[in-house]
Structures are given as structure tokens and as C-alpha cells.
Scaffold this motif. Structure first.
Motif, short mmCIF file in Angstrom:
data_model
loop_
_atom_site.label_atom_id
_atom_site.label_comp_id
_atom_site.label_asym_id
_atom_site.label_seq_id
_atom_site.Cartn_x
_atom_site.Cartn_y
_atom_site.Cartn_z
N GLY A 62 0.79 -1.22 0.00
CA GLY A 62 0.00 0.00 0.00
C GLY A 62 0.82 1.27 0.00
N ASP A 63 2.12 1.13 0.28
CA ASP A 63 3.01 2.29 0.31
C ASP A 63 3.75 2.45 -1.02
OD1 ASP A 63 2.45 3.00 2.97
OD2 ASP A 63 3.91 1.56 3.73
N GLU A 64 4.17 3.66 -1.27
CA GLU A 64 4.96 3.97 -2.45
C GLU A 64 6.26 4.63 -2.00
OE1 GLU A 64 3.09 5.12 -6.44
OE2 GLU A 64 3.78 7.06 -5.65
N VAL A 65 7.36 4.25 -2.64
CA VAL A 65 8.67 4.80 -2.30
C VAL A 65 9.28 5.41 -3.56
CG1 VAL A 65 10.98 4.30 -1.43
CG2 VAL A 65 9.00 3.10 -0.47
N ILE A 66 9.69 6.67 -3.47
CA ILE A 66 10.28 7.37 -4.60
C ILE A 66 11.74 6.96 -4.75
CG2 ILE A 66 10.88 9.63 -5.55
CD1 ILE A 66 8.42 10.74 -4.07
N VAL A 67 12.10 6.56 -5.97
CA VAL A 67 13.45 6.03 -6.26
C VAL A 67 13.95 6.66 -7.56
CG1 VAL A 67 14.76 3.94 -6.82
CG2 VAL A 67 12.90 3.82 -5.16
N PRO A 68 15.20 7.13 -7.60
CA PRO A 68 15.73 7.60 -8.88
C PRO A 68 15.92 6.41 -9.83
CG PRO A 68 17.48 7.49 -7.25
CD PRO A 68 16.20 7.21 -6.52
N THR A 69 15.55 6.60 -11.07
CA THR A 69 15.66 5.48 -12.01
C THR A 69 17.11 5.14 -12.35
OG1 THR A 69 14.79 4.58 -14.08
CG2 THR A 69 15.50 6.89 -14.11
N PHE A 88 9.44 5.67 -9.79
CA PHE A 88 10.69 6.13 -10.38
C PHE A 88 10.61 7.59 -10.79
CE2 PHE A 88 10.87 1.49 -11.32
CZ PHE A 88 12.00 1.21 -10.57
N VAL A 89 11.69 8.33 -10.53
CA VAL A 89 11.78 9.73 -10.94
C VAL A 89 13.09 9.95 -11.69
CG1 VAL A 89 10.34 10.57 -9.06
CG2 VAL A 89 12.83 10.46 -8.75
N ASP A 90 13.13 11.05 -12.44
CA ASP A 90 14.30 11.36 -13.26
C ASP A 90 15.42 11.97 -12.41
OD1 ASP A 90 15.73 11.36 -15.63
OD2 ASP A 90 14.13 12.33 -16.76
N VAL A 91 16.54 12.20 -13.05
CA VAL A 91 17.74 12.68 -12.37
C VAL A 91 18.17 14.03 -12.94
CG1 VAL A 91 18.53 10.38 -11.74
CG2 VAL A 91 19.19 11.33 -13.97
N LEU A 92 19.10 14.66 -12.26
CA LEU A 92 19.66 15.92 -12.74
C LEU A 92 20.60 15.66 -13.92
CD1 LEU A 92 20.45 17.44 -9.23
CD2 LEU A 92 18.64 18.18 -10.78
N ALA A 93 20.60 16.55 -14.89
CA ALA A 93 21.36 16.33 -16.11
C ALA A 93 22.87 16.38 -15.88
CB ALA A 93 20.97 17.37 -17.16
N ASP A 94 23.33 17.11 -14.86
CA ASP A 94 24.78 17.25 -14.67
C ASP A 94 25.38 16.15 -13.80
OD1 ASP A 94 23.51 18.21 -12.40
OD2 ASP A 94 24.72 20.04 -12.24
N ILE A 299 20.76 0.45 -18.72
CA ILE A 299 19.29 0.35 -18.78
C ILE A 299 18.73 0.92 -17.48
CG2 ILE A 299 17.30 -1.16 -19.07
CD1 ILE A 299 19.15 -3.23 -20.34
N PRO A 300 18.07 2.07 -17.54
CA PRO A 300 17.47 2.62 -16.31
C PRO A 300 16.47 1.64 -15.71
CG PRO A 300 17.45 4.24 -18.09
CD PRO A 300 17.85 2.93 -18.71
N CYS A 301 16.28 1.74 -14.40
CA CYS A 301 15.40 0.79 -13.72
C CYS A 301 14.00 0.74 -14.32
CB CYS A 301 15.31 1.13 -12.23
SG CYS A 301 16.77 0.68 -11.28
N ILE A 316 15.86 12.30 -19.19
CA ILE A 316 17.25 12.63 -18.87
C ILE A 316 18.04 11.36 -18.60
CG2 ILE A 316 18.77 13.79 -17.24
CD1 ILE A 316 16.58 15.90 -16.90
N ALA A 317 17.48 10.48 -17.78
CA ALA A 317 18.16 9.22 -17.48
C ALA A 317 18.29 8.35 -18.72
CB ALA A 317 17.42 8.46 -16.38
N GLU A 318 17.27 8.36 -19.57
CA GLU A 318 17.31 7.53 -20.77
C GLU A 318 18.39 8.01 -21.74
OE1 GLU A 318 13.40 7.24 -22.42
OE2 GLU A 318 12.53 6.52 -20.53
N GLU A 319 18.54 9.33 -21.89
CA GLU A 319 19.60 9.84 -22.75
C GLU A 319 20.98 9.52 -22.18
OE1 GLU A 319 21.13 14.02 -24.80
OE2 GLU A 319 19.80 14.10 -23.06
N ALA A 320 21.15 9.72 -20.88
CA ALA A 320 22.43 9.45 -20.25
C ALA A 320 22.81 7.98 -20.37
CB ALA A 320 22.40 9.86 -18.78
N ALA A 321 21.83 7.10 -20.28
CA ALA A 321 22.10 5.66 -20.34
C ALA A 321 22.73 5.25 -21.66
CB ALA A 321 20.80 4.87 -20.12
N ARG A 322 22.48 6.02 -22.72
CA ARG A 322 23.07 5.72 -24.03
C ARG A 322 24.49 6.26 -24.15
NH1 ARG A 322 17.62 7.11 -25.45
NH2 ARG A 322 18.22 9.28 -25.84
#
Length: 350
Positions: A62-69, A88-94, A299-301, A316-322
Motif C-alpha cells: 500500500g506504500d509507495e517509495v520514490i526512487v531515482p531510475t 521512479f523519478v528522473d535525475v539531474l542532467a549534470d 538500462i534505467p530501472c 534525462i536518465a534515458e539519454e544518459a544511459a546511451r
């Protein structure tokens, strides 16, 4: 250090307390002091450390936990293992660390916690998350598996949130000779709950009495002994990593962009992560010269098959992963080796 390891092994072999020996308590005390917090509980792995924190905080179905992808899957895995849902949430570009604004946008009625992952050896900007967590009454957990000794505005990783999880996997800055982990926290009541749970829920007063449903997640005596030896030199080893990263920044070709470090953070550079446009060509050149490299993480989570039900659009995470590429980083990396790596990178196609 090998000689010290052999002495530790002979000592443990001599007293025969391979589980819950005196070396465990000694290490827990030393590591809590190192992290500038009150309590440390040794467990079997960094993943278990996260699970123990979540369970100890009463987070579950029933709970939700915020995690960076952008993290190793263990962060999200731990959330699922207690029956909660990762958001899942995105990350900072730098820095490629959790974006505090994305956290604010993701908070909802079911949000119970946010996990700030100190990735690559650098602390996330926990100070930006603390007021958010307090305002919404949610827990702030540090995943410090890659940040042993890192600092943010002078304070150690492990002392910034409600509790922190560390991994002692052999490749970590503070690595054991096998698996191991720890929870550190300034909340002694939470530490007591975790200590109870990690040893089958066994009562402190009566070892035959099991007060709660627990599990078997203990830090081995031998691993604790080894970790104590390595802890004594950890700050020096981390300083050597920072020197190596400084050399990289001076010598890398312009088109190879190191992931940024926050101006108020002191990273321990568990990994040396850079971004390149043509990763295949770059890694082929490194291979041609016998230079090792890694990918953390391609591969982001939220795009992993195991978490497909939690998929979202996190660009942002998807671009960085490449683009991301980990070049060699370890405490004994020499200036000559860094120069050679940078020389080879300069010859790779842009």
C-alpha cells in the motif's frame, strides 16, 4: 595489508565465533563513528540493508517509495521485497543524481519514503530533500552503497537522512572479501528494530524467544574483521581516488565529459563515469589497447523488464544511459595510467 588479513583470519579461527563474534561489534562501533552517526547494524548485503530500513520503518503493501531510475536495481528491488511500490523519478542532467524537483512532483497520498541514492561516490543533494520529506511526513533514506566516506557540506554520507544503507561488496571503496552490508542511523530505536529483525527476530533477553518475524541477515565475523582493517585506511584511499579523478578532468579530451560533482560535495569517486556520443567506437578503442571499462547503468530501472509495470517517461536518465561509460578507477591508479587512458581516448572517433 595481506599480513593484517592473515592475522585477522587466525584470530577468528582461534576463537571460533564465526557468526556474531567480537569483531562485528567492534566494526559496527567504528563504522558508526566514521559515518558520524549513533548506530550501525551489520547485515549480509547492501540490498538487505535497504530492506531492513524499509521494514523497520513499517513500509510495506500500500506504500509507495520514490526512487531515482538511475541506480542499481537493488534500490528498487528492496522496495518491492517489502511489498511496496517504487515510483521512479528522473535525475539531474549534470550529476545524474535524484532531481529534488522531480521528487516534489512525484509525492502523492501513498508516498511513504524517498531513497536518495549516492551514486558513483557522490552524495545526492539531501539538504534539498530534507525539508520536502519533513513537510510531507515521509522518511528520507540514503542508499550509500557507493559512497563510503563521501561528504555533503562537510557531513558524511550516512548521517544525512533517517537511515542509510551501505554495501561492502568486494568492489566497493570499503569492500569485504565477500558480501556484506550495514545500516547506519541516528535513530537508536530504529537500529534496535533492525538488529532484532536481522537475527530471526530473536529477543536480546532470551535467545529462544522470537519477538517478531525476522530473517537471517548477519555480517560474518571474518568480514567484519577485514572491514575494520580496511576502514583505517579508507580516507587515504578515497583521497587517492579524488587525485586520480582530478587527473582525468585535466587530461580527458573535450568530447569526453565527466559526470559533474556538486560544488558542495566531496565525492569518493567509487566510479569514474564519463559521457560520450559514440560509445561503441570509444569502447572498441579501449578494447584495442587492453584498457578495461564498464557501464553503470545502460538500462534505467524503469526500463528493466522486472519493473515494466512501473515504467514511465524519464528522458534525462534515458539519454544518459546511451552515453555513459565508466573508465578505470581505483585507489592505486597512477598518474601514468590515467595519462595513458586519456591518450587512448583522444584517439577514439568522436
Amino acid at each position: 595489508m595481506r599480513c593484517e588479513f592473515e592475522i585477522a583470519w587466525k584470530t577468528v579461527l582461534g576463537h571460533g565465533r564465526f557468526v556474531s563474534g567480537p569483531e562485528v561489534e567492534e566494526f559496527e562501533s567504528s563504522f558508526a563513528e566514521f559515518c558520524e552517526t549513533k548506530a550501525c547494524v551489520g547485515v549480509a548485503s547492501g540490498t538487505d540493508a535497504l530492506v531492513m530500513i524499509l521494514a523497520g520503518l513499517g513500509i510495506g503493501p500500500g506504500d509507495e517509495v520514490i526512487v531515482p531510475t538511475n541506480t542499481f536495481v537493488a534500490t528498487a528491488e528492496a522496495v518491492c521485497l517489502v511489498g511496496a511500490r517504487p515510483r521512479f523519478v528522473d535525475v539531474l542532467a549534470d550529476t545524474l543524481l535524484i532531481d529534488p524537483d522531480a521528487v516534489v512532483a512525484a509525492i502523492g497520498p501513498a508516498t511513504a519514503a524517498v531513497i536518495a541514492v549516492h551514486l558513483f561516490g557522490q552524495t545526492a543533494d539531501v539538504d534539498a530533500l530534507v525539508p520536502v520529506a519533513r513537510r510531507h511526513g515521509i522518511a528520507l533514506i540514503e542508499d550509500a552503497a557507493q559512497a563510503h566516506g563521501a561528504r555533503l557540506r562537510g557531513r558524511r554520507a550516512g548521517s544525512l537522512g533517517d537511515a542509510a544503507a551501505f554495501s561492502f561488496y568486494p568492489g566497493k571503496n570499503l569492500g569485504a572479501l565477500g558480501d556484506g552490508g550495514a545500516v547506519v542511523t541516528g535513530d537508536t530505536n530504529l537500529a534496535a528494530k533492525i538488529r532484532l529483525r536481522q537475527d530471526h527476530g530473536r529477543s536480546v533477553a532470551d535467545r529462544h524467544l522470537h519477538e517478531v518475524l525476522g530473517c537471517n541477515s548477519r555480517l560474518d565475523t571474518l568480514q567484519a574483521a577485514i572491514l575494520s582493517i580496511k576502514l583505517a585506511d579508507l580516507d587515504n584511499a578515497n583521497a587517492a581516488r579524488r587525485h586520480a579523478m582530478d587527473q582525468y578532468r585535466r587530461q580527458l579530451p573535450e568530447w569526453v565529459r565527466p559526470v559533474a560533482t556538486h560544488p558542495d560535495a566531496e565525492s569518493v569517486h567509487h566510479l569514474a563515469v564519463v559521457r560520450v556520443e559514440d560509445r561503441a567506437a570509444t569502447t572498441a578503442e579501449l578494447d584495442r589497447h587492453g584498457i578495461g571499462w564498464g557501464l553503470h547503468y545502460p538500462i534505467p530501472c524503469h526500463r528493466q523488464p522486472a519493473f515494466r509495470e512501473f515504467a514511465d517517461d524519464l528522458p534525462i536518465a534515458e539519454e544518459a544511459a546511451r552515453q555513459i561509460l565508466s573508465v578505470p578507477m581505483f585507489a592505486t591508479l597512477t598518474d601514468a595510467q590515467v595519462s595513458r587512458i586519456c591518450e587512448v581516448l583522444s584517439k577514439a572517433p568522436m
